[in-house]
Design a protein around this motif. Structure first.
Motif, PDB file in Angstrom:
ATOM      1  N   ARG A  73      47.399  39.657  38.967  1.00  0.00           N
ATOM      2  CA  ARG A  73      47.000  38.248  38.878  1.00  0.00           C
ATOM      3  C   ARG A  73      45.709  38.176  38.089  1.00  0.00           C
ATOM      4  N   MET A  74      45.552  37.114  37.338  1.00  0.00           N
ATOM      5  CA  MET A  74      44.372  36.956  36.485  1.00  0.00           C
ATOM      6  C   MET A  74      43.083  37.002  37.309  1.00  0.00           C
ATOM      7  N   GLY A  75      43.057  36.374  38.468  1.00  0.00           N
ATOM      8  CA  GLY A  75      41.860  36.386  39.307  1.00  0.00           C
ATOM      9  C   GLY A  75      41.494  37.783  39.773  1.00  0.00           C
ATOM     10  N   GLU A  76      42.497  38.547  40.173  1.00  0.00           N
ATOM     11  CA  GLU A  76      42.268  39.932  40.607  1.00  0.00           C
ATOM     12  C   GLU A  76      41.759  40.778  39.444  1.00  0.00           C
ATOM     13  N   LEU A  77      42.345  40.598  38.275  1.00  0.00           N
ATOM     14  CA  LEU A  77      41.913  41.351  37.099  1.00  0.00           C
ATOM     15  C   LEU A  77      40.475  40.992  36.724  1.00  0.00           C
ATOM     16  N   ALA A  78      40.147  39.703  36.767  1.00  0.00           N
ATOM     17  CA  ALA A  78      38.779  39.269  36.472  1.00  0.00           C
ATOM     18  C   ALA A  78      37.800  39.905  37.456  1.00  0.00           C
ATOM     19  N   LEU A 131      37.322  43.628  36.656  1.00  0.00           N
ATOM     20  CA  LEU A 131      36.582  43.825  35.405  1.00  0.00           C
ATOM     21  C   LEU A 131      35.152  43.296  35.480  1.00  0.00           C
ATOM     22  N   ILE A 132      34.853  42.496  36.507  1.00  0.00           N
ATOM     23  CA  ILE A 132      33.578  41.778  36.640  1.00  0.00           C
ATOM     24  C   ILE A 132      33.442  40.806  35.461  1.00  0.00           C
ATOM     25  N   PHE A 133      34.507  40.059  35.196  1.00  0.00           N
ATOM     26  CA  PHE A 133      34.560  39.060  34.126  1.00  0.00           C
ATOM     27  C   PHE A 133      34.635  37.677  34.759  1.00  0.00           C
ATOM     28  N   SER A 134      34.058  36.704  34.090  1.00  0.00           N
ATOM     29  CA  SER A 134      34.262  35.309  34.495  1.00  0.00           C
ATOM     30  C   SER A 134      35.702  34.938  34.126  1.00  0.00           C
ATOM     31  N   PRO A 135      36.262  33.912  34.765  1.00  0.00           N
ATOM     32  CA  PRO A 135      37.621  33.492  34.394  1.00  0.00           C
ATOM     33  C   PRO A 135      37.750  33.158  32.909  1.00  0.00           C
ATOM     34  N   SER A 136      36.755  32.487  32.331  1.00  0.00           N
ATOM     35  CA  SER A 136      36.859  32.127  30.911  1.00  0.00           C
ATOM     36  C   SER A 136      36.793  33.362  30.014  1.00  0.00           C
TER      37      SER A 136
END
Length: 160
Positions: free
Chosen positions: A57-62, A65-70
Motif C-alpha cells: 500500500r502506498m501509505g505503508e511504502l511511504a 521510506l520515510i517519505f511524505s505522501p506527495s
C-alpha cells in the motif's frame, strides 16, 4: 538557551553529517552511472521485492521510506513512467492504491544489486572491522527505534 555541544560531540556530529552525505552522494552517483537508478528508486525496488506479492500500500511504502505522501506519489509516478513499478487499486478495499513491482523493475534491481553492493562494500563495509560493524548496528538500531517511536507518537491522534 540550548546548551551547545562539547567539542568532542560537536566533532562527532560534524563528522557524521559530512561523511554520511559524502557516502550517500557517492552511492547515488554510482547507481546512476551504472544503472540509471536513483538511491530512492533502488530503495523502492528493494522494499517491493522483499514483500509477498511484491506490492505494498502506498501509505505503508511511504512509512518505510520515510517519505511524505506527495514525495512518494512523485517517486512512484517517475518509476511508473519508466516501467519499474505499476500503481494498482488495493484488492481488499479498492479505495487505496498499491505500488507493485513489475518484471522490468525486478530485472533492474537484479542488474543494479551487484554494482550497488560492491559500492557499499568499497565505500563503507570493507573499512570496518567486526567490532565497528557491531557498534554501528547497535547505535543506529537504537536511534532508529527512538526516532520511529517519536514519529509514531507525533502522528497518533491526540486523546482529548
Amino acid at each position: 538557551m540550548t546548551e551547545s555541544l562539547d567539542p568532542i560531540r560537536l566533532a562527532c556530529w560534524r563528522s557524521y553529517i559530512e561523511s554520511s552525505q559524502l557516502l550517500l552522494t557517492q552511492l547515488e552517483d554510482e547507481l546512476r552511472g551504472s544503472n540509471e537508478l536513483s538511491f530512492a528508486d533502488y530503495h523502492v525496488l528493494v522494499l517491493l521485492s522483499e514483500v509477498p506479492g511484491q506490492r505494498l500500500r502506498m501509505g505503508e511504502l511511504a512509512s518505510r521510506l520515510i517519505f511524505s505522501p506527495s514525495r512518494l506519489t512523485y517517486q512512484i509516478s517517475s518509476m511508473q513512467r519508466r516501467g519499474l513499478v505499476s500503481r494498482e487499486s488495493c484488492p481488499e478495499d479498492r479505495r487505496g492504491s498499491e505500488a507493485v513491482l513489475t518484471a522490468a523493475g525486478l530485472l533492474a534491481l537484479h542488474e543494479a544489486a551487484p554494482h550497488h553492493l560492491r559500492s557499499v562494500r568499497a565505500h563503507l563495509m570493507d573499512d570496518l572491522d567486526d567490532a565497528e560493524v557491531a557498534c554501528l548496528t547497535r547505535v543506529f538500531d537504537r536511534l532508529g527505534r527512538k526516532l520511529r517511536d517519536l514519529r509514531d507518537a507525533s502522528s497518533a491522534p491526540s486523546k482529548s
